[in-house]
Design a protein around this motif. Structure first.
Motif, short mmCIF file in Angstrom:
data_model
loop_
_atom_site.label_atom_id
_atom_site.label_comp_id
_atom_site.label_asym_id
_atom_site.label_seq_id
_atom_site.Cartn_x
_atom_site.Cartn_y
_atom_site.Cartn_z
N THR A 7 0.82 -1.21 0.00
CA THR A 7 0.00 0.00 0.00
C THR A 7 0.85 1.27 0.00
O THR A 7 0.35 2.34 -0.32
CB THR A 7 -0.98 0.01 1.18
N ALA A 8 2.13 1.17 0.32
CA ALA A 8 3.00 2.35 0.28
C ALA A 8 3.13 2.88 -1.15
O ALA A 8 3.46 4.04 -1.35
CB ALA A 8 4.37 2.01 0.84
N ASP A 9 2.84 2.02 -2.14
CA ASP A 9 2.97 2.40 -3.55
C ASP A 9 1.64 2.82 -4.18
O ASP A 9 1.54 2.85 -5.40
CB ASP A 9 3.52 1.21 -4.36
N LEU A 10 0.64 3.13 -3.38
CA LEU A 10 -0.66 3.54 -3.95
C LEU A 10 -0.48 4.79 -4.82
O LEU A 10 0.32 5.66 -4.50
CB LEU A 10 -1.65 3.88 -2.83
N PRO A 11 -1.24 4.89 -5.93
CA PRO A 11 -1.20 6.11 -6.73
C PRO A 11 -1.55 7.33 -5.86
O PRO A 11 -2.34 7.21 -4.92
CB PRO A 11 -2.27 5.87 -7.80
N PRO A 12 -0.97 8.50 -6.15
CA PRO A 12 -1.13 9.68 -5.28
C PRO A 12 -2.58 10.05 -4.94
O PRO A 12 -2.85 10.37 -3.78
CB PRO A 12 -0.44 10.79 -6.07
#
Length: 113
Positions: A7-12
């Motif tokens: 989840t740290a890589d979720l789109p902005p």
């Protein structure tokens, strides 16, 4: 891609919505949506700023519903995010998949199932 991502890589835009939801920040949640965005939730359809603001206040703030993402994946042009929603409502916490469609860096559609 079909495999789950951290989840740290979720789109902005999605990350912004999730962070604002964790603070129960209605303005922050609304800011993540495009002006013409549509939300499909609990059998209802909410479209445009006014309806989205009302949905945020009644569906989220009134029940203090906070969605905590666990993993996400690309799914046919949608960002599918799995997690738990907890708050002051019957059955809490409940597992949901939030499906976001992005357009120009904003959430254009959100379907909750």
């Amino acid at each position: 891609m079909a495999h789950d991502r951290p989840t740290a890589d979720l789109p902005p835009a999605v990350a912004g919505y999730v962070a604002a939801n964790a603070r129960l920040d209605a303005d922050g949640m609304l800011a993540a949506f495009a002006p013409h965005a549509v939300v499909l939730d609990d059998g209802g359809r909410h479209e445009g700023r006014e309806q989205l603001e009302a949905w945020i206040r009644t569906a989220i703030l009134d029940s203090r519903a906070i969605f905590t993402p666990e993993a996400w994946r690309d799914e046919d042009g949608w960002i599918a995010v799995d997690g738990l929603t907890s708050g002051a409502f019957n059955g809490s916490p409940i597992r949901f998949t939030f499906r976001f469609q992005l357009e120009d860096g904003a959430i254009a559609a959100l379907a909750i199932a």
